[in-house]
Design a protein around this motif. Structure first.
Motif, short mmCIF file in Angstrom:
data_model
loop_
_atom_site.label_atom_id
_atom_site.label_comp_id
_atom_site.label_asym_id
_atom_site.label_seq_id
_atom_site.Cartn_x
_atom_site.Cartn_y
_atom_site.Cartn_z
N LEU A 1 0.83 -1.21 0.00
CA LEU A 1 0.00 0.00 0.00
C LEU A 1 0.86 1.26 0.00
O LEU A 1 0.53 2.26 -0.66
CB LEU A 1 -0.93 -0.01 1.22
N ALA A 2 1.98 1.20 0.72
CA ALA A 2 2.86 2.37 0.81
C ALA A 2 3.52 2.70 -0.53
O ALA A 2 3.81 3.87 -0.80
CB ALA A 2 3.94 2.13 1.87
N ILE A 3 3.75 1.70 -1.37
CA ILE A 3 4.42 1.95 -2.65
C ILE A 3 3.43 2.09 -3.81
O ILE A 3 3.84 2.13 -4.97
CB ILE A 3 5.47 0.87 -2.97
N GLY A 4 2.13 2.13 -3.50
CA GLY A 4 1.17 2.45 -4.55
C GLY A 4 0.12 1.42 -4.87
O GLY A 4 -0.69 1.62 -5.78
N PHE A 5 0.05 0.31 -4.15
CA PHE A 5 -0.98 -0.69 -4.41
C PHE A 5 -2.34 -0.14 -3.99
O PHE A 5 -2.53 0.27 -2.84
CB PHE A 5 -0.67 -1.97 -3.63
N ARG A 6 -3.29 -0.13 -4.93
CA ARG A 6 -4.62 0.40 -4.66
C ARG A 6 -5.66 -0.64 -5.05
O ARG A 6 -6.13 -0.68 -6.18
CB ARG A 6 -4.85 1.71 -5.43
N PRO A 7 -6.02 -1.51 -4.10
CA PRO A 7 -6.98 -2.58 -4.42
C PRO A 7 -8.38 -2.06 -4.67
O PRO A 7 -8.78 -1.02 -4.14
CB PRO A 7 -6.95 -3.46 -3.17
N ASP A 8 -9.11 -2.77 -5.50
CA ASP A 8 -10.51 -2.45 -5.78
C ASP A 8 -11.37 -3.46 -5.03
O ASP A 8 -11.97 -4.37 -5.62
CB ASP A 8 -10.77 -2.51 -7.29
N ALA A 9 -11.43 -3.33 -3.71
CA ALA A 9 -12.10 -4.32 -2.87
C ALA A 9 -12.80 -3.64 -1.71
O ALA A 9 -12.28 -2.68 -1.13
CB ALA A 9 -11.09 -5.35 -2.34
N GLY A 10 -13.97 -4.16 -1.37
CA GLY A 10 -14.69 -3.69 -0.20
C GLY A 10 -14.37 -4.54 1.01
O GLY A 10 -13.51 -5.43 0.97
N TYR A 11 -15.10 -4.31 2.09
CA TYR A 11 -14.85 -5.05 3.32
C TYR A 11 -15.07 -6.55 3.13
O TYR A 11 -14.30 -7.37 3.65
CB TYR A 11 -15.75 -4.53 4.45
N ALA A 12 -16.11 -6.92 2.40
CA ALA A 12 -16.40 -8.34 2.20
C ALA A 12 -15.28 -9.03 1.43
O ALA A 12 -14.88 -10.15 1.76
CB ALA A 12 -17.73 -8.49 1.46
N GLU A 13 -14.78 -8.36 0.39
CA GLU A 13 -13.68 -8.94 -0.40
C GLU A 13 -12.40 -9.07 0.42
O GLU A 13 -11.70 -10.09 0.34
CB GLU A 13 -13.42 -8.10 -1.65
N TRP A 14 -12.08 -8.04 1.22
CA TRP A 14 -10.91 -8.13 2.09
C TRP A 14 -11.06 -9.27 3.09
O TRP A 14 -10.10 -10.02 3.35
CB TRP A 14 -10.70 -6.82 2.84
N LEU A 15 -12.24 -9.41 3.66
CA LEU A 15 -12.48 -10.47 4.63
C LEU A 15 -12.35 -11.85 3.99
O LEU A 15 -11.74 -12.76 4.56
CB LEU A 15 -13.87 -10.30 5.26
N ALA A 16 -12.92 -12.00 2.80
CA ALA A 16 -12.83 -13.28 2.10
C ALA A 16 -11.38 -13.61 1.74
O ALA A 16 -10.92 -14.75 1.91
CB ALA A 16 -13.70 -13.25 0.84
N ALA A 17 -10.65 -12.61 1.23
CA ALA A 17 -9.24 -12.83 0.87
C ALA A 17 -8.42 -13.18 2.11
O ALA A 17 -7.59 -14.10 2.08
CB ALA A 17 -8.68 -11.60 0.18
N GLY A 18 -8.65 -12.46 3.20
CA GLY A 18 -7.92 -12.74 4.43
C GLY A 18 -8.23 -14.11 4.98
O GLY A 18 -7.34 -14.84 5.43
N GLY A 19 -9.50 -14.51 4.94
CA GLY A 19 -9.88 -15.82 5.43
C GLY A 19 -9.24 -16.93 4.62
O GLY A 19 -8.76 -17.94 5.18
N LEU A 20 -9.21 -16.78 3.29
CA LEU A 20 -8.59 -17.79 2.44
C LEU A 20 -7.09 -17.87 2.70
O LEU A 20 -6.52 -18.97 2.77
CB LEU A 20 -8.85 -17.46 0.97
N LEU A 21 -6.44 -16.72 2.87
CA LEU A 21 -5.00 -16.72 3.15
C LEU A 21 -4.70 -17.42 4.47
O LEU A 21 -3.75 -18.22 4.56
CB LEU A 21 -4.47 -15.28 3.18
N VAL A 22 -5.49 -17.15 5.51
CA VAL A 22 -5.27 -17.80 6.81
C VAL A 22 -5.48 -19.30 6.69
O VAL A 22 -4.71 -20.09 7.26
CB VAL A 22 -6.19 -17.19 7.88
N LEU A 23 -6.50 -19.73 5.96
CA LEU A 23 -6.74 -21.16 5.77
C LEU A 23 -5.57 -21.81 5.05
O LEU A 23 -5.13 -22.91 5.41
CB LEU A 23 -8.03 -21.37 4.99
N PHE A 24 -5.04 -21.14 4.04
CA PHE A 24 -3.90 -21.69 3.30
C PHE A 24 -2.66 -21.73 4.18
O PHE A 24 -1.89 -22.70 4.14
CB PHE A 24 -3.65 -20.84 2.05
#
Length: 264
Positions: A136-159
């Protein structure tokens, strides 16, 4: 009786978790190294290869567009590298005989492994947050809402959970801590490079494309990429969950069976 047993398992697991977190705090060099490797790769590929790779894979916007493409893959590499210290820690405990001493005490035997797993997952999640903050500090600007962030985070933790249990098993079969540090490398480093981390799998030769497309890292990367950047997920969503659950079950069952053998 069953409730009391579960309470004892939870209490012993928390004790082992505190033990492993204290070890990580006292010996931070490996933890720091594991955290810095993905950050280094992120900065290297964005600022050294970003323009060329972004143009080469058809990403309009050069370096900035390639950063958006790259971040999900780097997050998966963070998950992979985070599993390496787990194998070393488990093998060290087995080789030094502390596990044999634990087995003579009135504690839950699975709690020894659970403490390693939960401690490693916590540290890897912290590393994921660090890598995300750098992106984020170097310019990453995701196109995601809270639900998408939560889903991505949950999948990463499961993996991460699946890779951690797999690393526990690799640590149990390793004879020395040095061997244990190398055992997870094919999963932690080789598979991410033969995936869609750096370039789309369509750009690969046909003889390796099929493997790269359906291996676990690619399916999870494409799912996280779709959630964070708004690209198509397709069949990758259910495959990512299936791979993550499968690796978790495999690592868990394999670890418990190895741990039930006689102490070295």
């Amino acid at each position: 009786m069953s409730t009391n047993v579960h309470v004892l398992h939870a209490r012993d697991s928390l004790t082992m978790l505190r033990r492993n977190l204290l070890h990580a705090r006292r010996y931070p060099s490996m933890t720091l190294q594991v955290a810095l490797i993905p950050v280094f790769l992120l900065l290297l590929f964005v600022y050294v290869f970003g323009d060329a790779l972004g143009t080469g894979i058809g990403q309009d916007g050069g370096r900035t567009a390639y950063l958006a493409y790259l971040v999900p893959g780097i997050l998966l590499m963070t998950a992979g590298t985070g599993s390496v210290p787990t194998a070393v820690a488990v093998c060290t405990d087995m080789a030094e005989g502390i596990v044999a001493r634990f087995r003579t005490m009135a504690i839950s035997r699975p709690s020894i492994l659970v403490g390693h797993v939960v401690g490693s997952v916590i540290q890897t999640v912290i590393n994921l947050v660090l890598v995300t903050a750098v992106a984020l500090a170097i310019g990453f600007r995701p196109d995601a809402g809270y639900a998408e962030w939560l889903a991505a985070g949950g999948l990463l933790v499961l993996f991460v959970l699946g890779l951690t249990w797999l690393s526990v098993a690799l640590g149990l079969i390793s004879k020395t801590p040095e061997g244990a540090s190398n055992a997870p490398l094919p999963v932690a480093f080789l598979l991410p490079f033969v995936s869609s981390t750096f370039v789309p799998v369509d750009s690969m030769p046909s003889w390796i494309r099929w493997f790269a497309e359906y291996q676990p890292f690619t399916t999870v990367i494409e799912t996280v990429r779709g959630l964070l950047t708004g690209t198509q997920i397709g069949h990758n969503g259910w495959m990512a969950v299936a791979w993550s659950l499968g690796i978790t079950v495999l690592g868990f069952v394999w670890s418990l069976r190895l741990f039930d053998r006689d102490t070295r």
